[in-house]
Write an enzyme that holds these catalytic residues in place. Structure first.
Site, PDB file in Angstrom:
ATOM      1  N   PRO A   1       0.768  -1.014  -0.093  1.00  0.00           N
ATOM      2  CA  PRO A   1      -0.117  -0.083  -0.060  1.00  0.00           C
ATOM      3  C   PRO A   1       0.837   1.184  -0.135  1.00  0.00           C
ATOM      4  O   PRO A   1       2.024   1.283   0.642  1.00  0.00           O
ATOM      5  CB  PRO A   1      -0.875   0.036   1.399  1.00  0.00           C
ATOM      6  CG  PRO A   1       0.083  -1.169   2.162  1.00  0.00           C
ATOM      7  CD  PRO A   1       0.905  -1.977   1.400  1.00  0.00           C
ATOM      8  N   MET A   2       0.468   2.157  -0.746  1.00  0.00           N
ATOM      9  CA  MET A   2       1.307   3.609  -0.717  1.00  0.00           C
ATOM     10  C   MET A   2       0.115   4.663  -1.098  1.00  0.00           C
ATOM     11  O   MET A   2      -0.325   4.663  -2.124  1.00  0.00           O
ATOM     12  CB  MET A   2       2.214   3.414  -2.006  1.00  0.00           C
ATOM     13  CG  MET A   2       3.545   2.758  -1.612  1.00  0.00           C
ATOM     14  SD  MET A   2       4.880   2.757  -2.811  1.00  0.00           S
ATOM     15  CE  MET A   2       4.187   1.651  -4.057  1.00  0.00           C
ATOM     16  N   VAL A   3       0.232   5.452  -0.041  1.00  0.00           N
ATOM     17  CA  VAL A   3      -0.654   6.646  -0.185  1.00  0.00           C
ATOM     18  C   VAL A   3      -0.159   7.514  -1.444  1.00  0.00           C
ATOM     19  O   VAL A   3       0.924   7.723  -1.723  1.00  0.00           O
ATOM     20  CB  VAL A   3      -0.494   7.430   1.211  1.00  0.00           C
ATOM     21  CG1 VAL A   3      -0.877   9.060   0.812  1.00  0.00           C
ATOM     22  CG2 VAL A   3      -1.253   6.906   2.089  1.00  0.00           C
TER      23      VAL A   3
ATOM     24  N   CYS B   1       1.355   2.610  10.272  1.00  0.00           N
ATOM     25  CA  CYS B   1       1.673   3.758   9.930  1.00  0.00           C
ATOM     26  C   CYS B   1       2.374   4.864  11.182  1.00  0.00           C
ATOM     27  O   CYS B   1       1.360   5.124  12.050  1.00  0.00           O
ATOM     28  CB  CYS B   1       0.326   4.535   9.355  1.00  0.00           C
ATOM     29  SG  CYS B   1       0.806   6.278   8.532  1.00  0.00           S
TER      30      CYS B   1
ATOM     31  N   LYS C   1      -1.455  -5.335   8.555  1.00  0.00           N
ATOM     32  CA  LYS C   1      -0.028  -4.827   8.281  1.00  0.00           C
ATOM     33  C   LYS C   1       0.578  -4.333   9.626  1.00  0.00           C
ATOM     34  O   LYS C   1       0.185  -3.264   9.868  1.00  0.00           O
ATOM     35  CB  LYS C   1       0.096  -4.036   7.064  1.00  0.00           C
ATOM     36  CG  LYS C   1       1.317  -3.523   6.652  1.00  0.00           C
ATOM     37  CD  LYS C   1       1.397  -2.902   5.234  1.00  0.00           C
ATOM     38  CE  LYS C   1       2.943  -2.527   4.668  1.00  0.00           C
ATOM     39  NZ  LYS C   1       2.972  -1.081   5.177  1.00  0.00           N
TER      40      LYS C   1
ATOM     41  N   ASN D   1       7.825  -7.713   4.336  1.00  0.00           N
ATOM     42  CA  ASN D   1       8.051  -6.322   3.620  1.00  0.00           C
ATOM     43  C   ASN D   1       9.208  -5.497   4.176  1.00  0.00           C
ATOM     44  O   ASN D   1       9.517  -5.386   5.485  1.00  0.00           O
ATOM     45  CB  ASN D   1       6.785  -5.309   3.863  1.00  0.00           C
ATOM     46  CG  ASN D   1       6.986  -4.057   3.384  1.00  0.00           C
ATOM     47  OD1 ASN D   1       6.493  -3.159   4.019  1.00  0.00           O
ATOM     48  ND2 ASN D   1       7.347  -3.909   2.427  1.00  0.00           N
ATOM     49  N   GLY D   2       9.968  -4.994   3.189  1.00  0.00           N
ATOM     50  CA  GLY D   2      11.197  -4.157   3.625  1.00  0.00           C
ATOM     51  C   GLY D   2      12.536  -4.377   2.484  1.00  0.00           C
ATOM     52  O   GLY D   2      13.039  -5.594   2.669  1.00  0.00           O
TER      53      GLY D   2
ATOM     54  N   ALA E   1       7.305  -1.670  -1.714  1.00  0.00           N
ATOM     55  CA  ALA E   1       6.749  -0.683  -1.965  1.00  0.00           C
ATOM     56  C   ALA E   1       7.802   0.127  -2.880  1.00  0.00           C
ATOM     57  O   ALA E   1       7.623   0.574  -3.826  1.00  0.00           O
ATOM     58  CB  ALA E   1       6.702  -0.025  -0.475  1.00  0.00           C
ATOM     59  N   ARG E   2       8.849   1.015  -2.258  1.00  0.00           N
ATOM     60  CA  ARG E   2       9.729   1.992  -2.838  1.00  0.00           C
ATOM     61  C   ARG E   2      10.182   1.374  -4.230  1.00  0.00           C
ATOM     62  O   ARG E   2      10.352   1.931  -5.278  1.00  0.00           O
ATOM     63  CB  ARG E   2      10.981   2.281  -2.046  1.00  0.00           C
ATOM     64  CG  ARG E   2      10.304   3.377  -1.112  1.00  0.00           C
ATOM     65  CD  ARG E   2      11.141   3.718   0.121  1.00  0.00           C
ATOM     66  NE  ARG E   2      11.711   2.298   0.641  1.00  0.00           N
ATOM     67  CZ  ARG E   2      12.594   2.485   1.426  1.00  0.00           C
ATOM     68  NH1 ARG E   2      13.637   3.128   1.588  1.00  0.00           N
ATOM     69  NH2 ARG E   2      13.015   1.189   1.692  1.00  0.00           N
TER      70      ARG E   2
HETATM   71  C1  FNR Z   1       4.101   3.885   2.110  1.00  0.00           C
HETATM   72  N1  FNR Z   1       3.919   2.986   3.139  1.00  0.00           N
HETATM   73  C2  FNR Z   1       2.448   2.504   3.408  1.00  0.00           C
HETATM   74  N2  FNR Z   1       2.398   1.770   4.294  1.00  0.00           N
HETATM   75  C3  FNR Z   1       0.853   1.398   4.584  1.00  0.00           C
HETATM   76  O1  FNR Z   1       0.492   0.283   5.249  1.00  0.00           O
HETATM   77  N3  FNR Z   1      -0.242   2.100   3.889  1.00  0.00           N
HETATM   78  C4  FNR Z   1       0.243   3.206   3.396  1.00  0.00           C
HETATM   79  O2  FNR Z   1      -0.688   3.709   2.281  1.00  0.00           O
HETATM   80  C5  FNR Z   1       1.496   3.684   2.879  1.00  0.00           C
HETATM   81  N4  FNR Z   1       1.790   4.764   2.143  1.00  0.00           N
HETATM   82  C6  FNR Z   1       3.069   4.556   1.639  1.00  0.00           C
HETATM   83  C7  FNR Z   1       3.451   5.557   0.551  1.00  0.00           C
HETATM   84  C8  FNR Z   1       4.771   5.717   0.210  1.00  0.00           C
HETATM   85  C9  FNR Z   1       5.059   6.634  -1.134  1.00  0.00           C
HETATM   86  C10 FNR Z   1       5.698   4.776   0.642  1.00  0.00           C
HETATM   87  C11 FNR Z   1       7.014   4.946  -0.016  1.00  0.00           C
HETATM   88  C12 FNR Z   1       5.417   4.038   1.741  1.00  0.00           C
HETATM   89  C13 FNR Z   1       4.831   1.992   3.631  1.00  0.00           C
HETATM   90  C14 FNR Z   1       5.038   0.740   2.724  1.00  0.00           C
HETATM   91  O3  FNR Z   1       3.841   0.233   2.544  1.00  0.00           O
HETATM   92  C15 FNR Z   1       6.177  -0.160   3.128  1.00  0.00           C
HETATM   93  O4  FNR Z   1       5.645  -0.686   4.459  1.00  0.00           O
HETATM   94  C16 FNR Z   1       7.400   0.549   3.363  1.00  0.00           C
HETATM   95  O5  FNR Z   1       8.020   1.669   2.369  1.00  0.00           O
HETATM   96  C17 FNR Z   1       8.786  -0.535   3.349  1.00  0.00           C
HETATM   97  O6  FNR Z   1       8.629  -0.965   2.106  1.00  0.00           O
HETATM   98  P1  FNR Z   1       9.850  -0.768   1.082  1.00  0.00           P
HETATM   99  O7  FNR Z   1       9.742   0.627   0.806  1.00  0.00           O
HETATM  100  O8  FNR Z   1      11.319  -0.889   2.048  1.00  0.00           O
HETATM  101  O9  FNR Z   1       9.794  -1.911  -0.022  1.00  0.00           O
END
Ligand code: FNR
Length: 301
Positions: free
Chosen positions: A11-13, A110, A149, A208-209, A229-230
C-alpha cells in the site's frame, strides 16, 4: 485469496491508485494493495458504476472526489487497505467495498502523527484488545479475506507475541514491515526479525522491506509472500524477471493514468517520486511535471 509465493505491491498513499495497481499487475504483481483510505472518509462515499470507464467508483457525497476506484479486472487480487481505530466504523466502511475487492487489510504500522493522534496505524500496535475487536468484527460480518499489516515492536519477542494474538483473532495472513515505528526508511529492514514471526505462526506471513531488485524476492527466505513498496514505486517492472527501463515504465504509467482518468495529484506525485529517484526534479522534465495542471499537461512532458 491464496498466499503462497506471491509477489505483492505494498500500500502506498497517493501512489496505489487503479493505474499503478494495474501497471504493477501487468509486470507480474500477484496481489496489489490500494493506498490506505481512512474509514471516516470511506463512510462518506457512495458507490457508483462508471459506465464510461468500466470502473466502480466510491465518490465522496456532494463532491466529485473519487476516493477509491477499482475495476472487475483486479477484483481477485486487489486489497482495500483501511486506517481505523473503531470496529463498527471499520465494518461500515468495509461493507461498502466488500463486493468489489478480494481482501480488506487494516493498517497497523503507519507512524505519521495524523494516524497516531487518531488512534490509527501504529497506535494500534499497543492495543491488542482493539485489534482483536476490529478483526473479529470484520471476520464475523464479511466474506472477504481479512489481513493486517504491522511493524516490528521493540523486541522480537514482543513482535511474535502480538503476531500470535493477531493470528488467533482470525486473519488469513499478516504483513510485517521489518522496521520499528521510530525507524527511518533508510534504516535497513530487519529480515531476521520477520523470520522470527514466520517461524512462530501457522498463517502466511507477507515480508516487507528493502526489496529493490527481482532477485530480492528470493533473498527474503522463509516468508510465504514478499511485499515491495519503494522498489515498485521507482520501477514497477521489479515484478518481472527482466526489468524494463524506468523511462519505459514511466511512459506506460502515464498511459494508464490517461486511460483510467487518474487524479492528477496522484499522477504527479508518483511521477515526481520516479524522476527524483532516477534523475532530478531540477531538470526540465521534473520542472514540467511540477508545473502541470492536468493530465494532458503531464502527457505532453
Ligand atoms: C508507504 N507505506 C505505507 N504503508 C501502509 O501500510 N499504508 C500506506 O498507505 C502507505 N503509504 C506509503 C506511501 C509511500 C510513498 C511509501 C514509500 C510507503 C509503507 C510501505 O507500504 C512499506 O511498508 C514501506 O515502504 C517498506 O517497504 P519498502 O519501501 O522498503 O519496500
Amino acid at each position: 485469496m491464496e498466499y503462497k509465493n506471491k509477489h505483492v505491491l505494498a500500500p502506498m498513499v497517493r501512489v496505489g491508485t487503479l493505474p499503478f495497481r494495474l501497471l504493477a499487475a501487468q509486470y507480474g504483481a500477484d496481489i496489489t494493495y490500494g493506498e490506505e483510505i481512512i474509514d471516516h472518509k470511506m463512510i462518506k462515499c457512495d458507490r457508483h458504476i462508471n459506465e464510461y470507464l468500466g470502473t466502480t467508483d466510491f465518490v465522496e457525497r456532494g463532491t466529485e472526489n473519487v476516493v477509491f476506484r477499482t475495476c472487475p479486472e483486479e477484483r481477485n487480487r486487489v486489497v482495500f487497505q483501511m486506517g481505523t481505530s473503531n470496529a463498527v466504523r471499520a465494518l461500515t466502511a468495509a461493507q461498502l467495498v466488500s463486493k468489489d475487492v478480494a481482501a480488506i487489510d487494516i493498517n497497523m504500522g503507519c507512524p505519521k502523527s495524523f494516524s497516531i493522534s487518531g488512534g490509527m496505524g501504529a497506535a494500534l500496535l499497543s492495543k491488542p484488545e482493539l485489534i482483536h475487536d476490529i478483526i473479529t468484527t470484520l471476520k464475523r460480518n464479511l466474506d472477504n479475506t481479512i489481513t493486517c499489516k504491522i511493524r516490528l515492536l521493540k523486541s522480537s519477542e514482543d513482535t511474535v507475541e502480538l503476531a500470535r494474538r493477531i493470528e488467533k483473532a482470525g486473519v488469513s495472513a499478516l504483513a510485517v514491515h521489518g522496521r520499528r515505528v521510530p525507524d527511518r526508511p533508510r534504516d535497513p529492514a530487519k529480515w531476521d526479525e520477520i523470520a522470527d514471526v514466520v517461524a512462530a505462526l501457522s498463517i502466511p506471513v507477507i515480508a516487507n522491506g528493502d526489496v529493490f531488485e527481482y532477485e530480492d524476492f528470493e533473498r527474503i527466505k522463509g516468508a510465504t509472500c514478499v511485499m515491495v513498496a519503494r522498489g515498485a514505486l521507482w520501477n514497477a517492472s521489479i515484478f518481472s524477471p527482466s526489468k524494463s527501463s524506468w523511462e519505459d515504465v514511466k511512459r506506460e504509467y502515464v498511459r494508464q493514468c490517461i486511460l483510467w482518468d487518474n487524479d492528477v495529484k496522484s499522477t504527479k506525485h508518483t511521477l515526481k517520486e520516479m524522476i527524483a529517484h532516477y534523475s532530478s526534479l531540477e531538470l526540465a522534465e521534473g520542472k514540467a511535471v511540477i508545473k502541470s495542471a492536468n493530465t494532458e499537461n503531464v502527457a505532453m512532458v
